[in-house]
Design a protein around this motif. Structure first.
Motif, PDB file in Angstrom:
ATOM      1  N   PRO A 133       0.808  -1.226   0.000  1.00  7.51           N
ATOM      2  CA  PRO A 133       0.000   0.000   0.000  1.00  7.51           C
ATOM      3  C   PRO A 133       0.840   1.275   0.000  1.00  7.51           C
ATOM      4  N   TYR A 134       2.043   1.193   0.528  1.00  9.74           N
ATOM      5  CA  TYR A 134       2.933   2.362   0.553  1.00  9.74           C
ATOM      6  C   TYR A 134       3.279   2.834  -0.855  1.00  9.74           C
ATOM      7  N   TRP A 135       3.337   1.903  -1.805  1.00 11.32           N
ATOM      8  CA  TRP A 135       3.718   2.248  -3.184  1.00 11.32           C
ATOM      9  C   TRP A 135       2.799   3.321  -3.765  1.00 11.32           C
ATOM     10  N   GLN A 136       1.536   3.299  -3.354  1.00  2.87           N
ATOM     11  CA  GLN A 136       0.567   4.290  -3.859  1.00  2.87           C
ATOM     12  C   GLN A 136       0.939   5.716  -3.459  1.00  2.87           C
ATOM     13  N   THR A 137       1.742   5.868  -2.416  1.00  6.74           N
ATOM     14  CA  THR A 137       2.132   7.208  -1.957  1.00  6.74           C
ATOM     15  C   THR A 137       3.391   7.712  -2.648  1.00  6.74           C
ATOM     16  N   PHE A 138       4.143   6.803  -3.242  1.00  4.90           N
ATOM     17  CA  PHE A 138       5.504   7.152  -3.678  1.00  4.90           C
ATOM     18  C   PHE A 138       5.528   8.163  -4.823  1.00  4.90           C
ATOM     19  N   ASP A 139       4.988   7.789  -5.975  1.00  5.84           N
ATOM     20  CA  ASP A 139       5.055   8.679  -7.137  1.00  5.84           C
ATOM     21  C   ASP A 139       4.350  10.007  -6.889  1.00  5.84           C
ATOM     22  N   LYS A 140       3.220   9.962  -6.199  1.00  7.51           N
ATOM     23  CA  LYS A 140       2.471  11.203  -5.927  1.00  7.51           C
ATOM     24  C   LYS A 140       3.315  12.206  -5.143  1.00  7.51           C
ATOM     25  N   TYR A 141       4.142  11.690  -4.259  1.00  6.83           N
ATOM     26  CA  TYR A 141       4.974  12.564  -3.442  1.00  6.83           C
ATOM     27  C   TYR A 141       6.268  12.956  -4.173  1.00  6.83           C
ATOM     28  N   VAL A 142       6.878  11.984  -4.836  1.00  2.00           N
ATOM     29  CA  VAL A 142       8.214  12.181  -5.406  1.00  2.00           C
ATOM     30  C   VAL A 142       8.196  12.981  -6.715  1.00  2.00           C
ATOM     31  N   ILE A 143       7.319  12.661  -7.626  1.00  2.00           N
ATOM     32  CA  ILE A 143       7.356  13.292  -8.960  1.00  2.00           C
ATOM     33  C   ILE A 143       7.346  14.819  -8.911  1.00  2.00           C
ATOM     34  N   PRO A 144       6.523  15.462  -8.075  1.00  2.00           N
ATOM     35  CA  PRO A 144       6.567  16.933  -8.032  1.00  2.00           C
ATOM     36  C   PRO A 144       7.894  17.512  -7.536  1.00  2.00           C
ATOM     37  N   LEU A 145       8.712  16.692  -6.897  1.00  2.00           N
ATOM     38  CA  LEU A 145      10.001  17.158  -6.377  1.00  2.00           C
ATOM     39  C   LEU A 145      11.128  17.047  -7.394  1.00  2.00           C
ATOM     40  N   LEU A 146      10.841  16.428  -8.548  1.00  2.00           N
ATOM     41  CA  LEU A 146      11.885  16.137  -9.540  1.00  2.00           C
ATOM     42  C   LEU A 146      11.973  17.191 -10.624  1.00  2.00           C
ATOM     43  N   ASP A 147      13.221  17.385 -11.081  1.00  2.00           N
ATOM     44  CA  ASP A 147      13.498  18.310 -12.180  1.00  2.00           C
ATOM     45  C   ASP A 147      13.343  17.627 -13.535  1.00  2.00           C
ATOM     46  N   LYS A 148      13.451  16.283 -13.543  1.00  2.00           N
ATOM     47  CA  LYS A 148      13.268  15.505 -14.769  1.00  2.00           C
ATOM     48  C   LYS A 148      12.708  14.139 -14.411  1.00  2.00           C
ATOM     49  N   GLU A 149      12.248  13.409 -15.399  1.00  2.00           N
ATOM     50  CA  GLU A 149      11.652  12.096 -15.171  1.00  2.00           C
ATOM     51  C   GLU A 149      12.645  11.128 -14.537  1.00  2.00           C
ATOM     52  N   MET A 150      12.104  10.190 -13.767  1.00  2.00           N
ATOM     53  CA  MET A 150      12.951   9.136 -13.208  1.00  2.00           C
ATOM     54  C   MET A 150      13.535   8.303 -14.344  1.00  2.00           C
ATOM     55  N   ASP A 151      14.770   7.915 -14.203  1.00  2.00           N
ATOM     56  CA  ASP A 151      15.458   7.064 -15.170  1.00  2.00           C
ATOM     57  C   ASP A 151      15.554   5.671 -14.549  1.00  2.00           C
ATOM     58  N   LEU A 152      14.690   4.753 -14.989  1.00  2.00           N
ATOM     59  CA  LEU A 152      14.624   3.411 -14.424  1.00  2.00           C
ATOM     60  C   LEU A 152      15.274   2.418 -15.373  1.00  2.00           C
ATOM     61  N   ARG A 153      16.193   1.631 -14.833  1.00  2.00           N
ATOM     62  CA  ARG A 153      16.889   0.610 -15.626  1.00  2.00           C
ATOM     63  C   ARG A 153      16.744  -0.741 -14.952  1.00  2.00           C
ATOM     64  N   ARG A 154      16.557  -1.780 -15.763  1.00  2.00           N
ATOM     65  CA  ARG A 154      16.325  -3.136 -15.263  1.00  2.00           C
ATOM     66  C   ARG A 154      17.515  -4.026 -15.613  1.00  2.00           C
ATOM     67  N   TYR A 155      17.930  -4.836 -14.621  1.00  2.80           N
ATOM     68  CA  TYR A 155      19.098  -5.686 -14.812  1.00  2.80           C
ATOM     69  C   TYR A 155      18.866  -7.087 -14.271  1.00  2.80           C
ATOM     70  N   ASN A 156      19.408  -8.069 -14.966  1.00  7.44           N
ATOM     71  CA  ASN A 156      19.541  -9.425 -14.445  1.00  7.44           C
ATOM     72  C   ASN A 156      20.974  -9.527 -13.938  1.00  7.44           C
ATOM     73  N   GLU A 157      21.123  -9.816 -12.662  1.00  2.00           N
ATOM     74  CA  GLU A 157      22.471  -9.902 -12.105  1.00  2.00           C
ATOM     75  C   GLU A 157      23.199 -11.110 -12.678  1.00  2.00           C
ATOM     76  N   LEU A 158      24.490 -10.955 -12.869  1.00  2.00           N
ATOM     77  CA  LEU A 158      25.314 -12.056 -13.354  1.00  2.00           C
ATOM     78  C   LEU A 158      25.537 -13.064 -12.231  1.00  2.00           C
ATOM     79  N   ASP A 159      25.540 -14.319 -12.578  1.00  2.00           N
ATOM     80  CA  ASP A 159      25.771 -15.383 -11.606  1.00  2.00           C
ATOM     81  C   ASP A 159      27.268 -15.457 -11.311  1.00  2.00           C
ATOM     82  N   THR A 160      27.634 -15.174 -10.082  1.00  6.19           N
ATOM     83  CA  THR A 160      29.049 -15.189  -9.681  1.00  6.19           C
ATOM     84  C   THR A 160      29.354 -16.313  -8.694  1.00  6.19           C
ATOM     85  N   THR A 161      28.506 -17.339  -8.669  1.00  5.62           N
ATOM     86  CA  THR A 161      28.703 -18.427  -7.711  1.00  5.62           C
ATOM     87  C   THR A 161      29.835 -19.368  -8.113  1.00  5.62           C
TER      88      THR A 161
END
Length: 122
Positions: A73-101
């Motif tokens: 439920p906390y997620w619903q508060t995040f963008d509403k609060y954060v976006i007005p504080l930003l000078d530009k859009e969030m830059d989101l990047r997705r990664y699959n971590e390399l297996d180092t075992t």
């Protein structure tokens, strides 16, 4: 399967109050999300050279683990609060971590590995 990671870059408005509010919200979010099911870690950072620049590193057991994050439920508060504080859009990047075992040695000089072992022995 290796963990799944999101890296989000945020850039605050050029305003001390916006920077403080963003910093506080990210700290709060880290404390909340770090306890979500299948969340390995949820780190927040601020640039040492540019106080307006923040980074979030979200680590999950699997890509599908994000569902618990998005269902919080906390997620619903995040963008509403954060976006007005930003000078530009969030830059989101997705990664699959390399297996180092498994041990992999690209460096072939055994003397280097001996020195590494000595360096890392506490």
């Amino acid at each position: 399967m290796a963990p799944y990671t999101l890296v989000v870059h945020l850039y605050a408005k050029d305003d001390a109050a916006a920077i403080r509010k963003l910093s506080d919200k990210l700290k709060e979010a880290s404390r909340v999300y770090s306890n979500d099911k299948e969340t390995l870690s949820w780190f927040v950072m601020q640039s040492e050279s540019d106080p307006r620049a923040f980074t979030i590193v979200e680590r999950y057991e699997h890509e599908s683990s994000q569902k618990y994050h998005l269902e919080n439920p906390y997620w619903q508060t995040f963008d509403k609060y954060v976006i007005p504080l930003l000078d530009k859009e969030m830059d989101l990047r997705r990664y699959n971590e390399l297996d180092t075992t498994e041990e992999i040695k690209v460096v072939t000089e055994e003397s280097v590995w001996d020195a590494v072992k000595k360096h890392q022995t506490y």
